[in-house]
Design a protein around this motif. Sequence first.
Motif, PDB file in Angstrom:
ATOM      1  N   ARG A 276       0.818  -1.215   0.000  1.00 36.11           N
ATOM      2  CA  ARG A 276       0.000   0.000   0.000  1.00 36.11           C
ATOM      3  C   ARG A 276       0.850   1.262   0.000  1.00 36.11           C
ATOM      4  N   ALA A 277       2.118   1.143   0.433  1.00 34.29           N
ATOM      5  CA  ALA A 277       3.006   2.314   0.490  1.00 34.29           C
ATOM      6  C   ALA A 277       3.720   2.545  -0.846  1.00 34.29           C
ATOM      7  N   ARG A 278       3.597   1.621  -1.769  1.00 26.20           N
ATOM      8  CA  ARG A 278       4.261   1.787  -3.071  1.00 26.20           C
ATOM      9  C   ARG A 278       3.496   2.798  -3.923  1.00 26.20           C
ATOM     10  N   GLU A 279       4.221   3.385  -4.910  1.00 20.94           N
ATOM     11  CA  GLU A 279       3.552   4.393  -5.744  1.00 20.94           C
ATOM     12  C   GLU A 279       2.478   3.784  -6.644  1.00 20.94           C
ATOM     13  N   GLU A 280       2.842   2.661  -7.298  1.00 19.07           N
ATOM     14  CA  GLU A 280       1.869   2.001  -8.185  1.00 19.07           C
ATOM     15  C   GLU A 280       1.868   0.502  -7.882  1.00 19.07           C
ATOM     16  N   PRO A 281       1.297   0.122  -6.758  1.00 21.67           N
ATOM     17  CA  PRO A 281       1.369  -1.284  -6.374  1.00 21.67           C
ATOM     18  C   PRO A 281       0.600  -2.191  -7.322  1.00 21.67           C
TER      19      PRO A 281
ATOM     20  N   VAL B  84      -7.729  -1.035   0.714  1.00 25.28           N
ATOM     21  CA  VAL B  84      -6.487  -0.610   1.386  1.00 25.28           C
ATOM     22  C   VAL B  84      -5.456  -0.032   0.408  1.00 25.28           C
ATOM     23  N   LEU B  85      -5.676  -0.208  -0.896  1.00 21.32           N
ATOM     24  CA  LEU B  85      -4.669   0.244  -1.869  1.00 21.32           C
ATOM     25  C   LEU B  85      -5.025   1.613  -2.462  1.00 21.32           C
ATOM     26  N   PRO B  86      -3.992   2.343  -2.945  1.00 25.43           N
ATOM     27  CA  PRO B  86      -4.269   3.661  -3.531  1.00 25.43           C
ATOM     28  C   PRO B  86      -4.937   3.563  -4.913  1.00 25.43           C
ATOM     29  N   ARG B  87      -5.329   4.723  -5.422  1.00 24.79           N
ATOM     30  CA  ARG B  87      -6.027   4.753  -6.731  1.00 24.79           C
ATOM     31  C   ARG B  87      -5.129   4.324  -7.881  1.00 24.79           C
ATOM     32  N   THR B  88      -3.816   4.384  -7.653  1.00 25.14           N
ATOM     33  CA  THR B  88      -2.849   4.049  -8.705  1.00 25.14           C
ATOM     34  C   THR B  88      -2.578   2.539  -8.787  1.00 25.14           C
ATOM     35  N   ALA B  89      -3.233   1.752  -7.929  1.00 27.60           N
ATOM     36  CA  ALA B  89      -2.933   0.309  -7.851  1.00 27.60           C
ATOM     37  C   ALA B  89      -3.543  -0.457  -9.024  1.00 27.60           C
ATOM     38  N   THR B  90      -2.969  -1.642  -9.267  1.00 24.16           N
ATOM     39  CA  THR B  90      -3.594  -2.627 -10.157  1.00 24.16           C
ATOM     40  C   THR B  90      -3.801  -3.885  -9.329  1.00 24.16           C
ATOM     41  N   VAL B  91      -4.995  -4.439  -9.399  1.00 21.63           N
ATOM     42  CA  VAL B  91      -5.279  -5.692  -8.684  1.00 21.63           C
ATOM     43  C   VAL B  91      -5.728  -6.726  -9.715  1.00 21.63           C
ATOM     44  N   VAL B  92      -4.879  -7.725  -9.902  1.00 23.67           N
ATOM     45  CA  VAL B  92      -5.185  -8.794 -10.850  1.00 23.67           C
ATOM     46  C   VAL B  92      -5.848  -9.920 -10.065  1.00 23.67           C
ATOM     47  N   VAL B  93      -7.004 -10.374 -10.539  1.00 22.86           N
ATOM     48  CA  VAL B  93      -7.689 -11.496  -9.880  1.00 22.86           C
ATOM     49  C   VAL B  93      -7.699 -12.661 -10.843  1.00 22.86           C
ATOM     50  N   ALA B  94      -7.067 -13.762 -10.444  1.00 18.70           N
ATOM     51  CA  ALA B  94      -7.111 -14.970 -11.264  1.00 18.70           C
ATOM     52  C   ALA B  94      -8.215 -15.870 -10.722  1.00 18.70           C
ATOM     53  N   GLU B  95      -9.196 -16.174 -11.546  1.00 24.24           N
ATOM     54  CA  GLU B  95     -10.289 -17.072 -11.135  1.00 24.24           C
ATOM     55  C   GLU B  95     -10.399 -18.210 -12.146  1.00 24.24           C
ATOM     56  N   LEU B  96     -10.282 -19.414 -11.616  1.00 27.71           N
ATOM     57  CA  LEU B  96     -10.259 -20.624 -12.435  1.00 27.71           C
ATOM     58  C   LEU B  96     -11.559 -20.866 -13.203  1.00 27.71           C
ATOM     59  N   VAL B  97     -12.670 -20.486 -12.578  1.00 26.54           N
ATOM     60  CA  VAL B  97     -13.977 -20.916 -13.086  1.00 26.54           C
ATOM     61  C   VAL B  97     -14.754 -19.716 -13.635  1.00 26.54           C
ATOM     62  N   ALA B  98     -15.005 -19.732 -14.944  1.00 33.74           N
ATOM     63  CA  ALA B  98     -15.709 -18.607 -15.574  1.00 33.74           C
ATOM     64  C   ALA B  98     -17.075 -18.393 -14.921  1.00 33.74           C
ATOM     65  N   GLY B  99     -17.729 -19.488 -14.520  1.00 37.03           N
ATOM     66  CA  GLY B  99     -19.051 -19.379 -13.892  1.00 37.03           C
ATOM     67  C   GLY B  99     -19.016 -18.575 -12.601  1.00 37.03           C
ATOM     68  N   VAL B 100     -17.917 -18.660 -11.860  1.00 37.65           N
ATOM     69  CA  VAL B 100     -17.800 -17.893 -10.604  1.00 37.65           C
ATOM     70  C   VAL B 100     -17.749 -16.389 -10.916  1.00 37.65           C
ATOM     71  N   VAL B 101     -17.044 -16.051 -11.997  1.00 36.60           N
ATOM     72  CA  VAL B 101     -16.979 -14.629 -12.397  1.00 36.60           C
ATOM     73  C   VAL B 101     -18.390 -14.161 -12.793  1.00 36.60           C
ATOM     74  N   GLU B 102     -19.112 -15.003 -13.517  1.00 43.85           N
ATOM     75  CA  GLU B 102     -20.498 -14.644 -13.898  1.00 43.85           C
ATOM     76  C   GLU B 102     -21.375 -14.450 -12.661  1.00 43.85           C
ATOM     77  N   TRP B 103     -21.231 -15.349 -11.661  1.00 45.88           N
ATOM     78  CA  TRP B 103     -22.036 -15.188 -10.429  1.00 45.88           C
ATOM     79  C   TRP B 103     -21.704 -13.861  -9.754  1.00 45.88           C
ATOM     80  N   ASN B 104     -20.426 -13.451  -9.818  1.00 49.59           N
ATOM     81  CA  ASN B 104     -20.041 -12.169  -9.205  1.00 49.59           C
ATOM     82  C   ASN B 104     -20.549 -10.980  -9.996  1.00 49.59           C
ATOM     83  N   ARG B 105     -20.803 -11.184 -11.274  1.00 51.06           N
ATOM     84  CA  ARG B 105     -21.406 -10.101 -12.056  1.00 51.06           C
ATOM     85  C   ARG B 105     -22.924 -10.123 -11.890  1.00 51.06           C
TER      86      ARG B 105
END
Length: 222
Positions: A57-62, A81-102
């Motif tokens: 969180r203390a990094r410029e572009e975490p 907890v991260l700043p606006r400059t952050a990138t958060v990559v989420v790896a999800e194995l199951v496409a259906g889980v991503v659909e349920w989250n949408r």
Amino acid sequence: MIPWALLGRTATPNGEDMALMQRSGEYVILAGGKPLMSSRMHGSEEALADVACRRARAREEPCVLIGGLGMGFTLRATLDVLPRTATVVVAELVAGVVEWNRGPLGALAGHPLDDPRTRVEVGDVADLLRASRGRFDAILLDVDNGPEAFTTSRNTWLYGDAGLAVIRSALAEHGVLAVWSAREHRRFEQRLRYAGFAVDVVRVRARLKRGGPRHVIFVGRL
Ligand SMILES: C[S@@+](CC[C@H](N)C(=O)[O-])C[C@H]1O[C@@H](n2cnc3c(N)ncnc32)[C@H](O)[C@@H]1O
């Protein structure tokens, strides 16, 4: 007694069955017919983000990797907890889980997939790790119920010496690995040390200060 309603059924790429159930506002994801997670208590999934991202969180572009979307609680807490400059990559194995989250799960964690800092990669987190060198300031793993395969047998690799060496090389300098677990696991702690991490074992309650089952976060720092 109110019965559980089946909201959706899907499968991992290996063919293991996954289902989304709901009863009176509670959601449960089943893997192979057994509970993988519930929406009832998610304090420790959120604590995973807090513990893992203290340095990032203390990094410029975490840049942070989360293995396993589930119901999005860890993703939401990480974004918080991260700043606006952050990138958060989420790896999800199951496409259906991503659909349920949408769809039906989206509101549980305040629609974290809609945050412009979120990048979703549908696929095995192991593949993303193998393709990444020095990329992530923190890697958060919650793909099973702890450092033993549960969702899919292929996850065994992640927690062994070969998997930990790949995770290590996917981390940036001073990077942090954090692994959620439903229980203690002395052999995994030892494996983390053997892989070159300075290890802390953080014990948290499922409802944080309000109690609940005891969970464990294994933290490995470079
Ligand atoms: C216990 S849930 C994650 C819970 C999440 N921390 C939360 O806050 O909602 C595990 C998730 O990891 C996913 N998963 C399992 N194995 C995976 C893998 N090898 N790569 C990516 N995702 C995986 C499952 O499909 C499931 O969505």
